[in-house]
Design a protein around this motif. Structure first.
Motif, PDB file in Angstrom:
ATOM      1  N   LEU A 107       4.679   7.918  -6.125  1.00 15.51           N
ATOM      2  CA  LEU A 107       5.683   8.603  -5.313  1.00 15.51           C
ATOM      3  C   LEU A 107       6.865   7.661  -5.110  1.00 15.51           C
ATOM      4  O   LEU A 107       6.674   6.442  -4.985  1.00 15.51           O
ATOM      5  CB  LEU A 107       5.107   8.986  -3.943  1.00 15.51           C
ATOM      6  CG  LEU A 107       3.918   9.956  -3.946  1.00 15.51           C
ATOM      7  CD1 LEU A 107       3.451  10.212  -2.512  1.00 15.51           C
ATOM      8  CD2 LEU A 107       4.283  11.277  -4.612  1.00 15.51           C
ATOM      9  N   ASN A 143       0.775  -1.244   0.000  1.00 16.95           N
ATOM     10  CA  ASN A 143       0.000   0.000   0.000  1.00 16.95           C
ATOM     11  C   ASN A 143       0.805   1.293   0.000  1.00 16.95           C
ATOM     12  O   ASN A 143       0.533   2.192   0.782  1.00 16.95           O
ATOM     13  CB  ASN A 143      -0.956   0.005   1.192  1.00 16.95           C
ATOM     14  CG  ASN A 143      -2.172  -0.827   0.899  1.00 16.95           C
ATOM     15  OD1 ASN A 143      -2.835  -0.617  -0.101  1.00 16.95           O
ATOM     16  ND2 ASN A 143      -2.433  -1.795   1.746  1.00 16.95           N
ATOM     17  N   LEU A 144       1.771   1.332  -0.857  1.00 22.74           N
ATOM     18  CA  LEU A 144       2.485   2.589  -1.047  1.00 22.74           C
ATOM     19  C   LEU A 144       1.798   3.349  -2.182  1.00 22.74           C
ATOM     20  O   LEU A 144       1.096   2.748  -2.999  1.00 22.74           O
ATOM     21  CB  LEU A 144       3.949   2.317  -1.406  1.00 22.74           C
ATOM     22  CG  LEU A 144       4.740   1.536  -0.357  1.00 22.74           C
ATOM     23  CD1 LEU A 144       6.142   1.248  -0.870  1.00 22.74           C
ATOM     24  CD2 LEU A 144       4.802   2.282   0.956  1.00 22.74           C
ATOM     25  N   VAL A 145       2.019   4.649  -2.216  1.00 17.25           N
ATOM     26  CA  VAL A 145       1.460   5.432  -3.334  1.00 17.25           C
ATOM     27  C   VAL A 145       2.351   5.164  -4.541  1.00 17.25           C
ATOM     28  O   VAL A 145       3.548   5.492  -4.509  1.00 17.25           O
ATOM     29  CB  VAL A 145       1.420   6.939  -3.000  1.00 17.25           C
ATOM     30  CG1 VAL A 145       0.809   7.721  -4.155  1.00 17.25           C
ATOM     31  CG2 VAL A 145       0.634   7.176  -1.713  1.00 17.25           C
ATOM     32  N   PRO A 146       1.828   4.539  -5.597  1.00 16.20           N
ATOM     33  CA  PRO A 146       2.700   4.072  -6.673  1.00 16.20           C
ATOM     34  C   PRO A 146       3.421   5.183  -7.440  1.00 16.20           C
ATOM     35  O   PRO A 146       4.462   4.938  -8.036  1.00 16.20           O
ATOM     36  CB  PRO A 146       1.758   3.304  -7.602  1.00 16.20           C
ATOM     37  CG  PRO A 146       0.395   3.744  -7.242  1.00 16.20           C
ATOM     38  CD  PRO A 146       0.425   4.159  -5.821  1.00 16.20           C
TER      39      PRO A 146
END
Lengths: 226, 414
Positions: A103, A98-101
């Motif tokens: 960034l 769940n990382l911001v893809p």
């Protein structure tokens, strides 16, 4: 709630409506967690761990009962206040990374700090420091797609700690990791727990996590076992 | 009440713009297809509307602007009979004042009537129009000369190209003209053909004979008279009618100011009927594109639901998240609109230089109605910006779906 308790859960009930009728996922759970603890909610799938963790994090409402974190009763806060509370006081690590893809690694770590309004230098310094602490020096400008699963989860841990929260909630953080990555991640979290004094609460059924936890809260059918 | 702002801090706006901009690049193919759909819709709308308005402008400028005039000042009894007997007395002082009005581009007195022209055994009916020396010197008439010259002595006539062909005359040939003169007199004269004219309107070219004002007055016996004063206002928009304003500022005894819209209602009706058809086509285009964009937005929202939940869990306010999505869609629509305007403008400029020419039965039908069978585009920038605005609004309306998703999404990870 005792003086030392960071987290206090009192008689929390969570009931879902389903097509088959109401389902009680958490049935009157009460627990306390001391500041600086490294604890885990444990139990088989479907026992209510994630539901309770979500309620503690203010991600989901409770049907009844009360939850205090660091002296604030989050069950009594409005949606807006809960979001504000989460932003400053709670860190999350999810099962899927769940990382911001869009960034890169350091921007993901700095994401919460940016929401808090910190200046770019403070954000960058803290993000680089945390990425170094989780063993990702040199990977700061890589996007999530360029990192392995274990590396992504370490970025997520760094992000959870970025705003110096009182409590980090980690929902099955090792579920998608191999044993080598799991050990490394747990070492890092334990080190940060000791170094920064951050309280960790896991929901897990992974024995490797259970073995490392100082405090265990066993759950079964939504009830806390003695 | 203390309501949260969309962007509580400058850094939040920066974050929203950065995320929005980068999100455009995460699924490049979809962004390109969506942008291309917006561009194409706008391109098509600009071409369609520019051609439509261009044709109206062409109709008005050829049928109205150059011949009968946007505004006519005539005796109150002159219309609709256009009888020479209802002419105005010359009033140079009034005319000068009218010409000095900043809203007036030009004002030329004319006298006109109907006559029969003949050359040997060939003849044709013509509408003879006497124009002033100033009008003859205007660039409009200078550019219309198909053959011959404007430099000629008294008794010269310039014929519409098709009328000259019908009579089989060339510059230097003589013609005999007869017709009804002022107050029942018989008009008659012999003229020398000084040139032929390209009038941009086949019907006008078949029946127009242009004379110098003094020759026309002499021919008809209407000495010191004008049939009307042809006024060209500065603003020549189809939807504008400055006749009442001009009439109020420059009253003339026994005369009134009539706009072309009043004199030629059938032209207005033709334009309105055609406009409605064009709008229906554009409406269908926008509906089709709108549903296409909505489909894209639904896909976007479904793909990001989990990411929205994560960002909300991290402490991102829903308003900020919605703002990020809105900026992303706005950037996409503006990029599509910019390329659409650029492509549309280039196409319009090409069509202006090389106008589409109709052929066959369609061309013949159009020429029969009195105008040249070409489709020149309008160069009005407002067409591009109006339709860009419409398509951006449609895109933003379609963005309501992902915005709704942002406000409906629970931060709970399932």
């Amino acid at each position: 709630m005792t003086n030392q308790a960071l987290l206090s859960v009192q008689n929390v009930v969570k009931t879902y409506e389903s097509s088959a009728g109401p389902v009680q996922a958490v049935c009157g759970v009460s627990l306390e967690l001391q500041r600086g603890a490294f604890a885990a909610l444990v139990g088989p799938s479907g026992c209510g761990k994630t539901t309770l963790l979500n309620a503690i994090g203010g991600l989901d409402s409770v049907t009844s009962g009360r939850i205090w974190i660091d002296g604030t009763e989050i069950t009594g806060l409005s949606d807006r206040k809960v979001i504000e509370f989460r932003l400053h006081r709670i860190g999350f690590v999810f099962q899927a990374f769940n990382l911001v893809p869009v960034l890169n690694a350091w921007e993901n770590v700095a994401f919460v700090m940016e929401l808090q309004g910190l200046g770019i230098k403070a954000r960058r310094d803290r993000a680089y420091e945390l990425l170094s602490a989780v063993g990702l020096s040199g990977k700061e400008i890589q996007r999530p797609a360029q990192l392995s699963g274990g590396q992504q989860q370490r970025v997520a841990v760094a992000r959870a700690l970025a705003s110096r929260p009182s409590l980090v909630l980690a929902d099955e953080p090792t579920a998608n990791l191999d044993s080598k990555s799991t050990d490394k991640l747990l070492d890092i979290m334990r080190e940060l727990n000791q170094k920064e004094g951050t309280t960790f609460l896991f929901s897990t059924h992974d024995p490797r996590v259970i073995n490392r936890a100082e405090v265990l809260f066993p759950l079964e059918d939504g009830r806390l076992q003695a | 009440m203390n309501r949260p702002k969309l962007f509580a801090r400058q850094s939040e706006l920066g974050l929203a713009v950065r995320l929005a901009f980068r999100n455009l690049g995460r699924n490049r193919r979809r962004s390109l297809i969506t942008g291309a759909a917006i561009s194409f819709a706008l391109f098509f709308a600009i071409i369609l509307r520019s051609l439509q308005l261009g044709v109206y402008g062409h109709m008005v400028s050829t049928v109205v602007g150059s011949m009968s005039g946007y505004v006519q000042v005539s005796d109150t009894a002159y219309w609709p009979s256009q009888n020479l007997d209802y002419s105005l007395y010359e009033d140079q002082q009034w005319l000068e004042k009218l010409r000095q009005d900043p809203e007036v581009a030009s004002a030329y007195p004319r006298i006109q009537g109907i006559g029969l022209l003949s050359v040997v055994d060939r003849s044709g009916v013509a509408q003879w129009i006497g124009i002033s020396p100033e009008e003859a010197q205007s660039s409009l008439w200078q550019t219309r000369l198909a053959s011959g010259s404007w430099e000629s002595g008294p008794g010269s006539v310039w014929l519409g190209k098709r009328l000259a062909e019908q009579l089989q005359v060339e510059p230097g040939d003589s013609l005999v003209a007869i017709g009804q003169g002022f107050q029942g007199s018989v008009a008659g004269a012999s003229w020398i053909l000084a040139g032929t004219l390209h009038l941009g309107n086949p019907e006008l070219e078949k029946r127009s004979a242009i004379l110098k004002l003094e020759d026309a007055q002499d021919f008809s016996g209407a000495y010191g008279m004008w049939s009307y004063v042809q006024v060209t206002p500065q603003r020549r928009d189809i939807n504008q009618d400055p006749s009442a304003e001009l009439g109020a500022r420059h009253p003339l005894d026994g005369a009134h100011f009539l706009s072309w819209q009043t004199r030629m209602p059938e032209l207005i009706q033709t334009i309105e009927a055609d406009t409605t058809g064009g709008r229906v086509i554009l409406f269908i285009l926008y509906v089709v594109i709108g549903f296409g964009l909505l489909g894209t937005m639904i896909m976007l929202a479904n793909e990001r639901r989990r990411e929205f939940a994560m960002q909300l869990a991290m402490g991102m306010r829903r308003g900020l998240l919605a703002g990020t999505v809105f900026i992303e869609v706005l950037l996409l629509s503006l990029a599509g609109a910019a390329t659409g305007i650029l492509a549309g403008r280039i196409a319009v400029l090409i069509l202006e230089r090389y106008p589409l020419r109709l052929w066959g039965d369609v061309a013949a039908a159009i020429e029969q109605q009195g105008w040249e069978a070409i489709l020149p585009p309008s160069l009005d920038w407002s067409i591009s910006f109006t339709h860009a605005g419409i398509i951006v609004l449609i895109t933003l309306a379609a963005a309501a779906w992902p915005l709704r998703t942002v406000f409906k999404t629970s931060p709970v990870h399932r």
